[in-house]
Design a protein around this motif. Structure first.
Motif, PDB file in Angstrom:
ATOM      1  N   GLY A   1      -8.409  -9.689 -14.437  1.00  0.00           N
ATOM      2  CA  GLY A   1      -8.168 -10.570 -15.266  1.00  0.00           C
ATOM      3  C   GLY A   1      -7.302  -9.216 -16.137  1.00  0.00           C
ATOM      4  N   GLN A   2      -8.111  -8.523 -16.184  1.00  0.00           N
ATOM      5  CA  GLN A   2      -7.828  -7.825 -17.201  1.00  0.00           C
ATOM      6  C   GLN A   2      -7.318  -6.522 -16.713  1.00  0.00           C
ATOM      7  OE1 GLN A   2     -11.071  -9.751 -17.374  1.00  0.00           O
ATOM      8  NE2 GLN A   2      -9.388 -11.144 -18.977  1.00  0.00           N
ATOM      9  N   ALA A   3      -8.148  -6.109 -16.016  1.00  0.00           N
ATOM     10  CA  ALA A   3      -7.917  -4.588 -15.099  1.00  0.00           C
ATOM     11  C   ALA A   3      -7.613  -4.589 -13.286  1.00  0.00           C
ATOM     12  CB  ALA A   3      -8.732  -3.472 -15.211  1.00  0.00           C
ATOM     13  N   SER A   4      -6.873  -4.336 -12.729  1.00  0.00           N
ATOM     14  CA  SER A   4      -7.113  -4.308 -11.528  1.00  0.00           C
ATOM     15  C   SER A   4      -7.568  -2.900 -10.823  1.00  0.00           C
ATOM     16  CB  SER A   4      -5.437  -4.530 -10.903  1.00  0.00           C
ATOM     17  OG  SER A   4      -4.851  -3.355 -10.882  1.00  0.00           O
ATOM     18  N   PHE A   5      -7.573  -1.896 -10.754  1.00  0.00           N
ATOM     19  CA  PHE A   5      -7.826  -0.673 -10.561  1.00  0.00           C
ATOM     20  C   PHE A   5      -7.316  -0.555  -9.101  1.00  0.00           C
ATOM     21  CE2 PHE A   5     -11.041  -1.245 -13.716  1.00  0.00           C
ATOM     22  CZ  PHE A   5     -11.763   0.479 -13.983  1.00  0.00           C
ATOM     23  N   ALA A   6      -5.720  -0.852  -9.169  1.00  0.00           N
ATOM     24  CA  ALA A   6      -5.490  -1.168  -7.374  1.00  0.00           C
ATOM     25  C   ALA A   6      -5.239   0.523  -7.313  1.00  0.00           C
ATOM     26  CB  ALA A   6      -4.067  -1.805  -8.168  1.00  0.00           C
ATOM     27  N   GLY A   7      -5.662   0.366  -5.890  1.00  0.00           N
ATOM     28  CA  GLY A   7      -4.561   1.913  -6.225  1.00  0.00           C
ATOM     29  C   GLY A   7      -6.380   2.945  -5.780  1.00  0.00           C
ATOM     30  N   ILE A   8      -6.771   2.669  -6.847  1.00  0.00           N
ATOM     31  CA  ILE A   8      -7.789   3.707  -7.761  1.00  0.00           C
ATOM     32  C   ILE A   8      -8.649   3.883  -7.268  1.00  0.00           C
ATOM     33  CG2 ILE A   8      -8.979   3.942  -9.970  1.00  0.00           C
ATOM     34  CD1 ILE A   8      -5.571   3.788 -10.858  1.00  0.00           C
TER      35      ILE A   8
ATOM     36  N   ALA B   1       0.743  -6.854   9.343  1.00  0.00           N
ATOM     37  CA  ALA B   1       0.089  -7.172   7.810  1.00  0.00           C
ATOM     38  C   ALA B   1       0.762  -6.756   6.265  1.00  0.00           C
ATOM     39  CB  ALA B   1      -0.801  -5.822   8.058  1.00  0.00           C
ATOM     40  N   GLY B   2       0.471  -6.664   5.692  1.00  0.00           N
ATOM     41  CA  GLY B   2       1.081  -6.335   4.066  1.00  0.00           C
ATOM     42  C   GLY B   2       0.759  -7.590   2.849  1.00  0.00           C
ATOM     43  N   VAL B   3       0.837  -7.618   2.017  1.00  0.00           N
ATOM     44  CA  VAL B   3       0.462  -7.712   0.801  1.00  0.00           C
ATOM     45  C   VAL B   3       1.806  -9.186  -0.102  1.00  0.00           C
ATOM     46  CG1 VAL B   3       1.055  -7.888  -1.786  1.00  0.00           C
ATOM     47  CG2 VAL B   3       0.136  -5.548   0.091  1.00  0.00           C
ATOM     48  N   GLY B   4       0.683 -10.439  -0.214  1.00  0.00           N
ATOM     49  CA  GLY B   4       2.130 -11.751  -0.802  1.00  0.00           C
ATOM     50  C   GLY B   4       1.576 -11.837  -2.553  1.00  0.00           C
ATOM     51  N   PHE B   5       2.420 -11.373  -2.894  1.00  0.00           N
ATOM     52  CA  PHE B   5       2.114 -12.526  -4.533  1.00  0.00           C
ATOM     53  C   PHE B   5       3.001 -13.691  -4.642  1.00  0.00           C
ATOM     54  CE2 PHE B   5       2.979  -7.669  -4.437  1.00  0.00           C
ATOM     55  CZ  PHE B   5       2.084  -7.180  -4.750  1.00  0.00           C
ATOM     56  N   THR B   6       2.324 -14.380  -5.828  1.00  0.00           N
ATOM     57  CA  THR B   6       2.078 -15.608  -6.276  1.00  0.00           C
ATOM     58  C   THR B   6       3.513 -15.719  -6.951  1.00  0.00           C
ATOM     59  OG1 THR B   6       0.780 -16.001  -7.434  1.00  0.00           O
ATOM     60  CG2 THR B   6       0.286 -16.562  -5.255  1.00  0.00           C
ATOM     61  N   CYS B   7       3.644 -14.487  -7.149  1.00  0.00           N
ATOM     62  CA  CYS B   7       4.986 -14.708  -8.667  1.00  0.00           C
ATOM     63  C   CYS B   7       6.113 -13.082  -7.900  1.00  0.00           C
ATOM     64  CB  CYS B   7       4.443 -14.055  -9.736  1.00  0.00           C
ATOM     65  SG  CYS B   7       3.163 -13.010  -9.563  1.00  0.00           S
ATOM     66  N   ASP B   8       6.997 -12.418  -8.703  1.00  0.00           N
ATOM     67  CA  ASP B   8       8.013 -11.300  -8.293  1.00  0.00           C
ATOM     68  C   ASP B   8       6.873 -10.631  -9.254  1.00  0.00           C
ATOM     69  OD1 ASP B   8       9.581  -9.770  -7.835  1.00  0.00           O
ATOM     70  OD2 ASP B   8      11.632 -11.122  -8.175  1.00  0.00           O
TER      71      ASP B   8
ATOM     72  N   ASN C   1       5.015  -5.116   7.441  1.00  0.00           N
ATOM     73  CA  ASN C   1       5.618  -3.830   8.301  1.00  0.00           C
ATOM     74  C   ASN C   1       4.702  -4.703   8.974  1.00  0.00           C
ATOM     75  OD1 ASN C   1       6.521  -2.075   9.221  1.00  0.00           O
ATOM     76  ND2 ASN C   1       5.050  -0.542   8.928  1.00  0.00           N
ATOM     77  N   PHE C   2       4.343  -4.225  10.766  1.00  0.00           N
ATOM     78  CA  PHE C   2       4.068  -4.624  11.492  1.00  0.00           C
ATOM     79  C   PHE C   2       2.873  -3.422  11.601  1.00  0.00           C
ATOM     80  CE2 PHE C   2       8.647  -4.470  12.802  1.00  0.00           C
ATOM     81  CZ  PHE C   2       8.439  -6.155  13.737  1.00  0.00           C
ATOM     82  N   GLY C   3       1.641  -3.410  12.475  1.00  0.00           N
ATOM     83  CA  GLY C   3       0.322  -2.613  12.104  1.00  0.00           C
ATOM     84  C   GLY C   3      -0.701  -3.322  11.481  1.00  0.00           C
ATOM     85  N   LEU C   4      -0.870  -1.877  10.540  1.00  0.00           N
ATOM     86  CA  LEU C   4      -1.479  -2.624   9.780  1.00  0.00           C
ATOM     87  C   LEU C   4      -1.165  -2.306   8.098  1.00  0.00           C
ATOM     88  CD1 LEU C   4      -5.050   0.242  11.062  1.00  0.00           C
ATOM     89  CD2 LEU C   4      -4.659  -2.462  10.939  1.00  0.00           C
ATOM     90  N   GLY C   5      -2.141  -2.727   7.354  1.00  0.00           N
ATOM     91  CA  GLY C   5      -1.531  -3.025   6.199  1.00  0.00           C
ATOM     92  C   GLY C   5      -1.455  -1.818   5.257  1.00  0.00           C
ATOM     93  N   GLU C   6      -1.709  -0.656   5.407  1.00  0.00           N
ATOM     94  CA  GLU C   6      -1.641   0.160   4.562  1.00  0.00           C
ATOM     95  C   GLU C   6      -0.782   0.941   4.662  1.00  0.00           C
ATOM     96  OE1 GLU C   6      -4.632   4.827   4.757  1.00  0.00           O
ATOM     97  OE2 GLU C   6      -4.325   3.526   7.003  1.00  0.00           O
ATOM     98  N   SER C   7       0.650   0.539   5.175  1.00  0.00           N
ATOM     99  CA  SER C   7       1.562   1.779   5.097  1.00  0.00           C
ATOM    100  C   SER C   7       2.291   0.956   4.112  1.00  0.00           C
ATOM    101  CB  SER C   7       2.465   1.616   6.374  1.00  0.00           C
ATOM    102  OG  SER C   7       2.685   0.097   6.997  1.00  0.00           O
ATOM    103  N   VAL C   8       1.995  -0.743   3.941  1.00  0.00           N
ATOM    104  CA  VAL C   8       2.618  -1.329   2.673  1.00  0.00           C
ATOM    105  C   VAL C   8       1.891  -0.910   1.800  1.00  0.00           C
ATOM    106  CG1 VAL C   8       3.241  -3.844   1.359  1.00  0.00           C
ATOM    107  CG2 VAL C   8       3.542  -3.284   4.408  1.00  0.00           C
ATOM    108  N   VAL C   9       0.511  -0.610   1.230  1.00  0.00           N
ATOM    109  CA  VAL C   9      -0.157  -0.687  -0.028  1.00  0.00           C
ATOM    110  C   VAL C   9       0.279   0.613  -0.213  1.00  0.00           C
ATOM    111  CG1 VAL C   9      -2.388  -0.748  -0.646  1.00  0.00           C
ATOM    112  CG2 VAL C   9      -1.722  -2.124   0.922  1.00  0.00           C
ATOM    113  N   SER C  10       0.490   1.290   0.244  1.00  0.00           N
ATOM    114  CA  SER C  10      -0.068   2.719   0.211  1.00  0.00           C
ATOM    115  C   SER C  10       1.863   3.187  -0.052  1.00  0.00           C
ATOM    116  CB  SER C  10       0.136   4.156   1.273  1.00  0.00           C
ATOM    117  OG  SER C  10       0.256   4.417   2.237  1.00  0.00           O
ATOM    118  N   GLY C  11       2.673   2.413  -0.211  1.00  0.00           N
ATOM    119  CA  GLY C  11       3.662   3.016  -0.135  1.00  0.00           C
ATOM    120  C   GLY C  11       5.220   4.135   0.921  1.00  0.00           C
TER     121      GLY C  11
END
Length: 889
Positions: free
Chosen positions: A131-138, A196-203, A217-227
């Motif tokens: 809850g303090q640090a996500s390290f998302a994509g790090i 695959a993709g990402v879902g957020f329980t908020c905006d 997106n179609f296929g693996l979620g990497e294309s969504v997560v990586s932008g």
């Protein structure tokens, strides 16, 4: 070196037991998902202990200490620092995992059945996904890893990614020490992903919490997560009035390609030109995913912490790949408050919902209150930010965004915070207002216009109140019919949706119905103020004593006095109530039909049986299910119950107040004052009935839950019928729709029960400033050993103080004692009958306890911070309800 200590590789259950310190944030959350019955890929976690062992065995500790000492926020991007980090990463990649770690790893993967399958190897640092640090994509992840050598290489790549410039820079920014972070590694089977993709329980873009947002997106979620591409974006309305989140908006992204697996290992991005016109997920599956996201939010986030969830769709069902808290949600608020600290208060909420709300009712209760708050401003024409929510949970209890509420009251109708707080109750600070004359100019005219519109809506609601109450009662009766025993499983979903619409429609009228108790009182206050000066409130409180309008929460108190008197005179009732074998629940069987008390108690239950102690939470039994509390009140007041004496005392207090009015108000104005008294008393009756009808309207949620509790316990999905209240509606709907077999629900229920117990033991802070809980300083004693509060009900009385924290402790309150309580809802009302006076920690002039105390003629002082700590059990006190003072003796 010989292997020492615990295993290095954890199965999913082992990852849960190991916790964040052992399995890292990602691994622990996956362990939780598995434990609570979510579908995730087969796999496990190479624990942080393997990383520590690797670092020591490859003699890398000194390199790390040097970096911790020399690389800081200011130089992390410089060439010298980057070179040090590069060399360390190369040493890690060139290092070797010990033979016993390798053996345990390979053996575990074989036992799980995934060793020879394509794997995802993902970093799981011990400080990430919190809850303090996500390290998302790090940190690094490696997909479609094949074979032992590649698995080991990917693991070391994850280890090394802990020391990339971006990872070190992130730790410096978040003030996390290098020594506080270790690296575990998630290893799991690659999920088959047609989408695959990402879902957020908020905006996550706007901060709105009434929407879920899904990127796909179609296929693996990497294309969504990586932008790498513009994905489809779906928005779901997650109102608790509907069983399943509802798709309300969608946008097809350009999707110029997709990520696919390579036969030889790894992944590739494959460009496509014709995907933009294709929607990745059908609408039905989007809503199915929304329900799954809601389960994650309620299971992992406990309705307090929004979740960021990675998912994959295999063409038939969804599988979850990761879940972590959303850590940086934008500040969604009024423009005037953008740079201000949020003030959260439980002041007025403590009057109705002071308790830790049960998991089953949590979202419904919050939606009810937010709908009431939102429409109170929107209907008179004030623009509230779309989807704005005034409420939140903190440790299971509801809090109100008081800075937003104060701001909205000021900006919409010109009510200053200093005037708002005394009526709302609580111990929160006031927001700063630059313009203290809100009715100047064009904006002032708009505010006056909205105020008049609000008054018009109140008058309209009051005039039609009886019809509204009858309509809701009819709708609820039609919905519940003969009960739910014959309802097929899917039928509960239809009933839930129909009930939700009834509740929503009623809540949109609630403010204006309850306002019928506010506006006439304010008008009467203004009329009297010019004649009575500083004694206005004292006299006004006296004029509200013993009205004939029928305040429902006071009326059931009057009825209990009559019942206690009747029981004293009814030999059968007296024998039943004083028996050593007395059982409140068996009154129908134990009392003979000839007993007058039995017939009158039946009438009472028919009229008031839908009510309960802490009645706004459906976990609590209604009085018609368990009348023990009522019977205890009757038993304890039976020797002294004297309705005639009550009425005489009430008349005396009213006459005293009216005498002062006749002495100071011109004779030609008295008729107008009398009319104002009647209207204020009528308004108070409507205000209290408004809540009674809401309680009645919420009861079908409980009735449905009780039936499902019986069914699910018989099927072995939960252990006992009562466990249903520790489920969430998203859990139940998923089972009812056949999306989930309920495996893991027993474990989740046990966890929620333990969490509920822990939260109930925590003292609730009075205010939360931003993220900081603040407890109000206990009121200071004056030189006269006096506590100052808000004068709520006229009169003076002295007695022994009884500190009652819950109505179920009411048997300690003896006739003539002073009731000292944190707050009161209608369930407390019967205790007022025994008390000579009431003192409360929170509350305002229009809170439930104040209204009922005035009606009964019981002196009351409210909103004394920390009074439960200042006054001692058994201490003699004098309560002055005229001046709002409590004297300690």
């Amino acid at each position: 070196m010989e292997k020492v200590g615990s295993e290095f590789f954890f199965s999913w259950p082992g990852a849960f037991q190991a916790g964040v310190e052992g399995a890292g944030g990602k691994g622990w959350n996956l362990g939780r998902l598995d434990r609570y019955g979510f579908r995730i890929p087969a796999g496990g976690v190479l624990g942080a202990g393997a990383y520590q062992s690797f670092i020591e065995e490859n003699n890398l500790l000194d390199d790390m200490k040097e970096i911790s000492k020399s690389v800081n926020t200011g130089n992390v991007g410089e060439k010298a620092a980057e070179q040090k980090l590069f060399l360390l990463r190369e040493k890690i990649k060139a290092g070797a995992l010990s033979s016993y770690v390798q053996q345990e790893l390979i053996s575990s993967l074989v036992n799980i059945g995934i060793f020879d399958k394509p794997l995802a190897v993902r970093s799981s640092a011990t400080a990430e996904d919190s809850g303090q640090a996500s390290f998302a994509g790090i940190h690094e992840s490696h997909l479609n890893v094949l074979g032992t050598d590649n698995i080991l290489s990917a693991i070391k790549g994850c280890f090394a990614s802990l020391w990339s410039p971006r990872a070190v820079a992130y730790r410096r920014k978040m003030k996390i020490k290098d020594t506080a972070v270790s690296q575990a590694v998630v290893i799991m089977e690659m999920a088959e992903a047609k989408a695959a993709g990402v879902g957020f329980t908020c905006d996550p873009q706007t901060g709105r919490e009434d929407l879920f947002v899904v990127n796909a997106n179609f296929g693996l979620g990497e294309s969504v997560v990586s932008g790498a591409i513009e994905p489809d974006t779906y928005y779901l309305d997650v109102s608790a009035y509907r069983a399943v989140p509802q798709l309300v908006s969608k946008k097809n992204g350009s999707k110029l390609g997709m990520t696919m697996i390579c036969a030889s290992g790894g992944t590739k991005f494959e460009p496509f030109e014709n995907l933009a016109s294709q929607q990745v997920l059908p609408d039905k599956n989007i809503e199915k995913l929304g329900l799954l996201l809601m389960r994650v939010y309620e299971s992992l986030g406990d309705c307090e912490e929004h979740q960021d969830v990675e998912w994959a769709f295999d063409g038939q069902d969804f599988v979850l790949l990761q879940a972590r808290p959303v850590t940086a949600l934008p500040y969604y608020n009024f423009e005037a408050l953008k740079d201000k600290t949020k003030i959260w208060s439980n002041g007025n909420y403590r009057d109705a919902v002071p308790m830790v709300i049960s998991p089953l009712h949590r979202r419904v209760m919050k939606n009810v209150i937010d709908t009431i708050q939102f429409t109170s401003f929107a209907k008179p024409g004030y623009r509230i930010p779309d989807g704005f929510q005034f409420s939140r949970y903190f440790r299971g209890r509801l809090y109100c965004n008081l800075s937003a509420l104060q701001c909205a009251n000021y900006d919409s109708t010109g009510v200053l915070p200093k005037d708002f707080n005394p009526f709302w109750g609580g111990h929160q600070p006031e927001i700063e207002i630059d313009d203290t004359d809100p009715y100047q100019g064009e904006i002032g005219l708009e505010r006056q216009g909205r105020a008049m519109k609000g008054v018009s809506l109140i008058m309209e609601a009051a005039a039609g109140a009886a019809g509204t109450f009858a309509e809701v009662a009819h709708q609820v009766k039609s919905l519940t019919g003969a009960g739910f025993a014959q309802t097929p499983d899917p039928g509960f979903i239809d009933t839930y949706n129909e009930l939700g619409q009834i509740i929503k429609n009623y809540c949109e009228k609630y403010t204006f119905l309850s306002g019928a108790g506010t506006w006439p009182l304010m008008l009467l206050l203004q009329k009297l103020a010019g004649y009575l000066g500083p004694r206005t409130m004292i006299v006004l409180n006296g004029l509200m004593v013993g009205g004939e309008s029928g305040i429902t929460s006071a009326d059931h108190g009057y009825c209990l006095i009559e019942l206690a008197r009747l029981a004293r005179e009814d030999q059968d009732a007296r024998q039943y109530l004083t028996s050593n074998k007395f059982d409140a629940r068996s009154w129908e069987a134990d009392l003979p039909e000839r007993a007058p008390f039995k017939e009158e108690f039946r009438k009472f239950i028919k009229q008031y049986g839908h009510r309960a102690v802490y009645e706004l939470d459906i976990i609590n039994p209604r009085w018609k299910e368990d009348p023990s509390y009522l019977m205890d009140i009757i038993r304890s007041t039976m020797p002294t119950a004297n309705p005639d004496q009550w009425k005489a005392l009430q008349k005396e207090k009213f006459d005293q107040a009216w005498q002062e009015v006749t002495e100071k108000v011109p004779p030609d104005v008295l008729a107008e004052i009398q009319k104002g008294i009647r209207e204020a008393q009528d308004g108070a009756a409507v205000r209290e009935m408004t809540k009674s009808v809401l309680v009645m309207a919420l009861e079908p949620y409980r009735l449905m839950a009780l039936e499902m509790g019986n069914r699910f316990s018989q099927r072995g999905i939960i252990e006992g019928p009562g466990d249903i209240f520790y489920c969430s509606w998203s859990d139940l709907v998923s089972i009812l729709e056949g999306d989930w077999d309920g495996e893991g629900l027993m474990t989740l229920v046990a966890a929620r029960k333990e969490s509920q117990r822990e939260k109930e033991e925590l003292a609730p802070p009075d205010v939360i400033l931003g993220k900081k809980p603040v407890f109000a300083e206990p009121a200071a004693l004056s030189s006269a050993d006096c506590l100052q509060g808000v004068a709520a009900a006229t009169g003076k009385a002295s007695g022994i103080a009884r500190l009652i924290r819950h109505p179920n402790e009411g048997n300690r309150l003896k006739p003539g004692d002073v009731l000292v309580a944190p707050s009161t809802d209608p369930g407390w009302t019967p205790l007022f009958l025994k008390a000579c006076a009431v003192v409360m920690e929170t509350g305002g002039h229009l809170s439930h306890g104040s209204i009922v105390a005035r009606e009964f003629g019981v002196p009351a002082v409210v909103n004394i911070p920390g009074v439960m700590k200042v006054i001692k059990e058994g201490q003699k006190v004098v309560v002055d309800g005229d001046e709002g003072k409590v004297f300690l003796q």
